[in-house]
Design an enzyme around this catalytic site. Structure first.
Site, PDB file in Angstrom:
ATOM      1  N   LEU A  99       0.045   4.197   0.792  1.00 23.92           N
ATOM      2  CA  LEU A  99      -0.473   5.153   1.785  1.00 23.92           C
ATOM      3  C   LEU A  99      -1.045   6.413   1.122  1.00 23.92           C
ATOM      4  CD1 LEU A  99       2.320   4.773   4.519  1.00 23.92           C
ATOM      5  CD2 LEU A  99       0.045   3.754   4.537  1.00 23.92           C
TER       6      LEU A  99
ATOM      7  N   ALA B 148      -6.162  -2.099  -4.238  1.00 28.05           N
ATOM      8  CA  ALA B 148      -5.514  -0.809  -4.532  1.00 28.05           C
ATOM      9  C   ALA B 148      -6.145  -0.135  -5.744  1.00 28.05           C
ATOM     10  CB  ALA B 148      -4.027  -1.030  -4.774  1.00 28.05           C
TER      11      ALA B 148
ATOM     12  N   TYR C  61     -13.884   6.729 -13.014  1.00 26.48           N
ATOM     13  CA  TYR C  61     -13.660   5.726 -11.963  1.00 26.48           C
ATOM     14  C   TYR C  61     -14.428   4.436 -12.289  1.00 26.48           C
ATOM     15  CZ  TYR C  61     -14.543   2.999  -7.853  1.00 26.48           C
ATOM     16  OH  TYR C  61     -14.679   1.929  -7.005  1.00 26.48           O
TER      17      TYR C  61
ATOM     18  N   LYS D 153     -13.370   0.253 -13.334  1.00 24.78           N
ATOM     19  CA  LYS D 153     -13.884  -1.011 -12.767  1.00 24.78           C
ATOM     20  C   LYS D 153     -14.352  -1.941 -13.897  1.00 24.78           C
ATOM     21  CE  LYS D 153     -12.599  -0.213  -8.957  1.00 24.78           C
ATOM     22  NZ  LYS D 153     -11.636  -1.033  -8.272  1.00 24.78           N
TER      23      LYS D 153
ATOM     24  N   SER E 123     -17.494  -3.202  -8.564  1.00 29.19           N
ATOM     25  CA  SER E 123     -18.485  -2.310  -7.962  1.00 29.19           C
ATOM     26  C   SER E 123     -19.818  -2.453  -8.678  1.00 29.19           C
ATOM     27  CB  SER E 123     -17.963  -0.872  -8.120  1.00 29.19           C
ATOM     28  OG  SER E 123     -18.971   0.050  -7.894  1.00 29.19           O
TER      29      SER E 123
ATOM     30  N   PHE F 177     -21.812  -3.382  -3.344  1.00 31.03           N
ATOM     31  CA  PHE F 177     -22.791  -2.298  -3.356  1.00 31.03           C
ATOM     32  C   PHE F 177     -22.207  -1.177  -2.473  1.00 31.03           C
ATOM     33  CE2 PHE F 177     -26.284  -3.453  -6.166  1.00 31.03           C
ATOM     34  CZ  PHE F 177     -25.701  -4.581  -6.692  1.00 31.03           C
TER      35      PHE F 177
ATOM     36  N   VAL G 107     -28.898  16.760   1.114  1.00 28.35           N
ATOM     37  CA  VAL G 107     -29.560  15.572   0.553  1.00 28.35           C
ATOM     38  C   VAL G 107     -29.781  15.864  -0.927  1.00 28.35           C
ATOM     39  CG1 VAL G 107     -31.669  14.180   0.594  1.00 28.35           C
ATOM     40  CG2 VAL G 107     -30.636  14.959   2.746  1.00 28.35           C
TER      41      VAL G 107
ATOM     42  N   ASP H 158       0.873  -1.181   0.000  1.00 29.52           N
ATOM     43  CA  ASP H 158       0.000   0.000   0.000  1.00 29.52           C
ATOM     44  C   ASP H 158       0.905   1.224   0.000  1.00 29.52           C
ATOM     45  OD1 ASP H 158      -1.813   2.154   0.873  1.00 29.52           O
ATOM     46  OD2 ASP H 158      -3.217   0.556   1.359  1.00 29.52           O
TER      47      ASP H 158
ATOM     48  N   ASP I  67     -25.917  10.773 -10.561  1.00 23.42           N
ATOM     49  CA  ASP I  67     -26.499   9.816  -9.602  1.00 23.42           C
ATOM     50  C   ASP I  67     -27.607   8.990 -10.241  1.00 23.42           C
ATOM     51  OD1 ASP I  67     -24.968  10.191  -7.386  1.00 23.42           O
ATOM     52  OD2 ASP I  67     -26.418  11.416  -6.288  1.00 23.42           O
TER      53      ASP I  67
HETATM   54  P1  NAD Z   1      -9.379   2.977  -0.002  1.00 16.04           P
HETATM   55  O1  NAD Z   1      -8.942   4.189  -0.732  1.00 16.04           O
HETATM   56  O2  NAD Z   1      -9.688   3.122   1.449  1.00 16.04           O
HETATM   57  O3  NAD Z   1      -8.289   1.822  -0.151  1.00 16.04           O
HETATM   58  C1  NAD Z   1      -7.461   1.697  -1.274  1.00 16.04           C
HETATM   59  C2  NAD Z   1      -6.034   1.576  -0.766  1.00 16.04           C
HETATM   60  O4  NAD Z   1      -5.162   1.394  -1.880  1.00 16.04           O
HETATM   61  C3  NAD Z   1      -5.539   2.816  -0.024  1.00 16.04           C
HETATM   62  O5  NAD Z   1      -5.010   2.435   1.227  1.00 16.04           O
HETATM   63  C4  NAD Z   1      -4.469   3.416  -0.932  1.00 16.04           C
HETATM   64  O6  NAD Z   1      -3.443   4.016  -0.202  1.00 16.04           O
HETATM   65  C5  NAD Z   1      -4.013   2.204  -1.722  1.00 16.04           C
HETATM   66  N1  NAD Z   1      -3.526   2.478  -3.085  1.00 16.04           N
HETATM   67  C6  NAD Z   1      -4.147   3.192  -4.060  1.00 16.04           C
HETATM   68  N2  NAD Z   1      -3.385   3.200  -5.173  1.00 16.04           N
HETATM   69  C7  NAD Z   1      -2.265   2.459  -4.907  1.00 16.04           C
HETATM   70  C8  NAD Z   1      -1.105   2.108  -5.653  1.00 16.04           C
HETATM   71  N3  NAD Z   1      -0.921   2.502  -6.911  1.00 16.04           N
HETATM   72  N4  NAD Z   1      -0.175   1.340  -5.045  1.00 16.04           N
HETATM   73  C9  NAD Z   1      -0.328   0.928  -3.763  1.00 16.04           C
HETATM   74  N5  NAD Z   1      -1.402   1.243  -3.020  1.00 16.04           N
HETATM   75  C10 NAD Z   1      -2.354   1.995  -3.580  1.00 16.04           C
HETATM   76  O7  NAD Z   1     -10.626   2.364  -0.791  1.00 16.04           O
HETATM   77  P2  NAD Z   1     -11.660   1.260  -0.337  1.00 16.04           P
HETATM   78  O8  NAD Z   1     -12.963   1.932  -0.085  1.00 16.04           O
HETATM   79  O9  NAD Z   1     -11.082   0.383   0.685  1.00 16.04           O
HETATM   80  O10 NAD Z   1     -11.837   0.484  -1.705  1.00 16.04           O
HETATM   81  C11 NAD Z   1     -11.073  -0.669  -1.991  1.00 16.04           C
HETATM   82  C12 NAD Z   1     -11.408  -1.146  -3.384  1.00 16.04           C
HETATM   83  O11 NAD Z   1     -12.797  -1.408  -3.473  1.00 16.04           O
HETATM   84  C13 NAD Z   1     -11.093  -0.144  -4.481  1.00 16.04           C
HETATM   85  O12 NAD Z   1     -10.617  -0.849  -5.598  1.00 16.04           O
HETATM   86  C14 NAD Z   1     -12.435   0.470  -4.789  1.00 16.04           C
HETATM   87  O13 NAD Z   1     -12.502   0.934  -6.107  1.00 16.04           O
HETATM   88  C15 NAD Z   1     -13.357  -0.709  -4.579  1.00 16.04           C
HETATM   89  N6  NAD Z   1     -14.727  -0.327  -4.233  1.00 16.04           N
HETATM   90  C16 NAD Z   1     -14.947   0.523  -3.188  1.00 16.04           C
HETATM   91  C17 NAD Z   1     -16.245   0.902  -2.872  1.00 16.04           C
HETATM   92  C18 NAD Z   1     -16.515   1.887  -1.770  1.00 16.04           C
HETATM   93  O14 NAD Z   1     -17.575   2.511  -1.789  1.00 16.04           O
HETATM   94  N7  NAD Z   1     -15.623   2.075  -0.805  1.00 16.04           N
HETATM   95  C19 NAD Z   1     -17.314   0.369  -3.602  1.00 16.04           C
HETATM   96  C20 NAD Z   1     -17.045  -0.519  -4.642  1.00 16.04           C
HETATM   97  C21 NAD Z   1     -15.748  -0.867  -4.948  1.00 16.04           C
HETATM   98  C1  WQD Z   2     -25.326   7.476  -1.817  1.00 14.09           C
HETATM   99  C2  WQD Z   2     -26.602   8.307  -1.901  1.00 14.09           C
HETATM  100  C3  WQD Z   2     -26.327  10.412  -3.067  1.00 14.09           C
HETATM  101  C4  WQD Z   2     -23.670  12.296  -0.222  1.00 14.09           C
HETATM  102  C5  WQD Z   2     -20.520   5.880  -5.067  1.00 14.09           C
HETATM  103  C6  WQD Z   2     -19.814   5.487  -6.336  1.00 14.09           C
HETATM  104  C7  WQD Z   2     -19.894   4.008  -6.543  1.00 14.09           C
HETATM  105  C8  WQD Z   2     -19.422   3.247  -5.306  1.00 14.09           C
HETATM  106  C9  WQD Z   2     -19.981   3.793  -4.027  1.00 14.09           C
HETATM  107  C10 WQD Z   2     -17.176   2.491  -5.613  1.00 14.09           C
HETATM  108  C11 WQD Z   2     -26.794   8.965  -3.272  1.00 14.09           C
HETATM  109  C12 WQD Z   2     -26.690  10.629  -1.606  1.00 14.09           C
HETATM  110  C13 WQD Z   2     -24.505  11.392  -0.841  1.00 14.09           C
HETATM  111  C14 WQD Z   2     -24.240  13.500   0.294  1.00 14.09           C
HETATM  112  C15 WQD Z   2     -26.407  12.765  -0.441  1.00 14.09           C
HETATM  113  N1  WQD Z   2     -18.033   3.287  -5.116  1.00 14.09           N
HETATM  114  N2  WQD Z   2     -25.836  11.620  -0.947  1.00 14.09           N
HETATM  115  N3  WQD Z   2     -25.583  13.676   0.178  1.00 14.09           N
HETATM  116  O1  WQD Z   2     -23.317   7.467  -5.283  1.00 14.09           O
HETATM  117  O2  WQD Z   2     -24.216   5.225  -4.552  1.00 14.09           O
HETATM  118  O3  WQD Z   2     -21.862   5.437  -5.149  1.00 14.09           O
HETATM  119  O4  WQD Z   2     -19.877   5.209  -3.991  1.00 14.09           O
HETATM  120  O5  WQD Z   2     -17.247   1.742  -6.517  1.00 14.09           O
HETATM  121  O6  WQD Z   2     -19.128   3.729  -7.650  1.00 14.09           O
HETATM  122  O7  WQD Z   2     -20.434   6.167  -7.417  1.00 14.09           O
HETATM  123  O8  WQD Z   2     -22.668   6.455  -3.051  1.00 14.09           O
HETATM  124  O9  WQD Z   2     -22.400   7.372  -0.794  1.00 14.09           O
HETATM  125  O10 WQD Z   2     -21.877   8.859  -2.769  1.00 14.09           O
HETATM  126  O11 WQD Z   2     -24.236   8.267  -2.284  1.00 14.09           O
HETATM  127  O12 WQD Z   2     -27.598  12.976  -0.533  1.00 14.09           O
HETATM  128  O13 WQD Z   2     -23.544  14.374   0.836  1.00 14.09           O
HETATM  129  O14 WQD Z   2     -26.493   9.385  -0.970  1.00 14.09           O
HETATM  130  O15 WQD Z   2     -26.954  11.343  -3.882  1.00 14.09           O
HETATM  131  O16 WQD Z   2     -28.151   8.950  -3.553  1.00 14.09           O
HETATM  132  P1  WQD Z   2     -23.106   6.205  -4.582  1.00 14.09           P
HETATM  133  P2  WQD Z   2     -22.700   7.767  -2.185  1.00 14.09           P
END
Ligand code: NAD
Ligand code: WQD
Length: 339
Positions: free
Chosen positions: A33, A81, A149, A153, A124, A177, A216, A31, A297
């Site tokens: 960081l 990552a 982004y 994915k 995602s 989700f 909201v 990582d 959205d």
């Molecule tokens: P996060 O940012 O907390 O974790 C990602 C980690 O990867 C971080 O610690 C960052 O420092 C590290 N990183 C990024 N680029 C790097 C690189 N080039 N080399 C080494 N380390 C690197 O994110 P998260 O919420 O834990 O998400 C993890 C994964 O899940 C991501 O791939 C994200 O796209 C996916 N994902 C997240 C969500 C969400 O809502 N959190 C939803 C769907 C998918």
């Molecule tokens: C949830 C709901 C907003 C903030 C995003 C990425 C998706 C996935 C998860 C990684 C929506 C509403 C939000 C605020 C609000 N990530 N909202 N006020 O949009 O479902 O998804 O994160 O893959 O790819 O697009 O998540 O938490 O941003 O929003 O009203 O200040 O909350 O409009 O309806 P979202 P979110």
């Protein structure tokens, strides 16, 4: 058995590392960081009693990655990552393509060259866009995501489909989700770096008085209360699904596997339901104002996660209220830490 966890100090990664250690895997974290902090490693050790091996570098640095593979007998990878800020990805698309895809390809090259299998990719629900029918199962048609982004994915999934087929590898694509919540110890959670874009971190900071009011985004959606609906899944439940998916790959008799699972609760909650649930669970107020819809959205997304239940024997078990309680405990921990 050594498992490489890229992004293992991030939000979902750190919770998964704890579950892997609980299941007796040896964990190696890479990582850089860029979106985490070193104390997360200490906290993983505090929770599990074991300190994972940690390499702080950017996965785009191929020569350093090679050294990690030379030094350890790696038998699988969970690849977290990536950069994940949707808005930022629209203004810095090249940075997002480069970080999310080059990092992924570099790890896959090592897997190919060294004959390693068992690869799990963080995908995602964004790959479905606004699906025509609810709930969303794995056969729901994919739509091109609106954000760069999201596209990283979709492209990541395509790369892994080709990788599995061409090199006979076992691969699992996990479509999360909306992950929420923090570890029950309050030692791990989502680090708020900058102004949060996601709903629950913003709600948390509003309740704490760091933000004045939650905006909201839209109350004119065709949903029960007019606000948009999502499937909020507790991060520890999500972490457990990774262990189950990994074990399935490791124990598979097949040389080539391409698993795809939706990871959600199966239940949709509106923005206002989340706000109310947070207030009730934690006995705090979350001031909010209704604002126009946020660009890009979707209206509604919730999972049908039956396939994961059937094939992984995994199911989300934590309620929205329980998850939101852990969020609040995490906020208190962060506050104490900063004082
Ligand atoms: P996060 O940012 O907390 O974790 C990602 C980690 O990867 C971080 O610690 C960052 O420092 C590290 N990183 C990024 N680029 C790097 C690189 N080039 N080399 C080494 N380390 C690197 O994110 P998260 O919420 O834990 O998400 C993890 C994964 O899940 C991501 O791939 C994200 O796209 C996916 N994902 C997240 C969500 C969400 O809502 N959190 C939803 C769907 C998918
Ligand atoms: C949830 C709901 C907003 C903030 C995003 C990425 C998706 C996935 C998860 C990684 C929506 C509403 C939000 C605020 C609000 N990530 N909202 N006020 O949009 O479902 O998804 O994160 O893959 O790819 O697009 O998540 O938490 O941003 O929003 O009203 O200040 O909350 O409009 O309806 P979202 P979110």
């Amino acid at each position: 058995m050594s498992i490489l966890v890229t992004g293992g100090l991030g939000y979902i990664g750190s919770h998964t590392v704890v579950e892997l250690i609980n299941h007796n895997f040896d964990v190696i974290i890479v990582d850089d960081l860029s979106n985490s902090e070193k104390f997360i490693l200490d906290n993983i050790e505090e929770i599990t009693g074991k300190r994972p091996i940690f390499y702080p570098f950017d996965l785009r640095r191929k020569e350093l990655l090679k050294q990690v593979f030379d030094a350890h007998d790696i038998e699988g990878c969970i690849n977290f990552a990536a950069s994940k800020a949707v808005g930022e990805s629209m203004v810095k698309p090249l940075d997002y393509y480069e970080n999310n895809l080059f990092s992924l390809i570099n790890v896959l090259q090592e897997f190919k060259e060294r004959n390693i299998s068992n690869f799990i990719f963080s995908s995602s629900c964004t790959v479905y866009g606004q699906a025509d029918q609810m709930p969303i199962d794995e056969n729901t048609p994919l739509k091109e995501p609106e954000s760069t982004y999201g596209k990283t994915k979709s492209f990541g999934e395509d790369i892994l489909k080709d990788f599995s087929k061409a090199y006979n590898k076992r691969v699992s694509l996990l479509r999360y989700f909306n992950p929420i919540g923090a570890h029950p110890s309050a030692l791990l959670g989502e680090l708020p770096i900058g102004i949060p874009n996601n709903l629950v971190p913003y709600v948390m900071q509003t309740a704490a008085g760091i933000r004045e009011k939650l905006s909201v985004w839209g109350d004119d959606y065709p949903t029960e209360d007019g606000t948009a609906v999502r499937d909020y899944i507790y991060v520890v439940d999500l972490a457990k699904a990774h262990v189950a998916a990994l074990q399935k790959l490791i124990h598979s008799d097949e040389e080539t596997v391409l698993d795809i699972y939706n990871l959600g609760t199966g239940k949709g909650s509106s923005v206002l339901e989340v706000v109310k649930a947070f207030e009730l669970a934690n006995d705090v107020a979350v001031p909010y104002q209704i604002c126009p819809r946020r660009e890009g959205d979707i209206t509604i997304a919730y999972a049908n996660a039956d396939k994961a239940e059937k094939e992984l024997n995994w199911k989300a078990e934590t309620t929205l209220e329980e998850a939101l309680k852990t969020t609040w405990e995490w906020q208190k921990y962060l506050k104490d830490r900063n004082n």
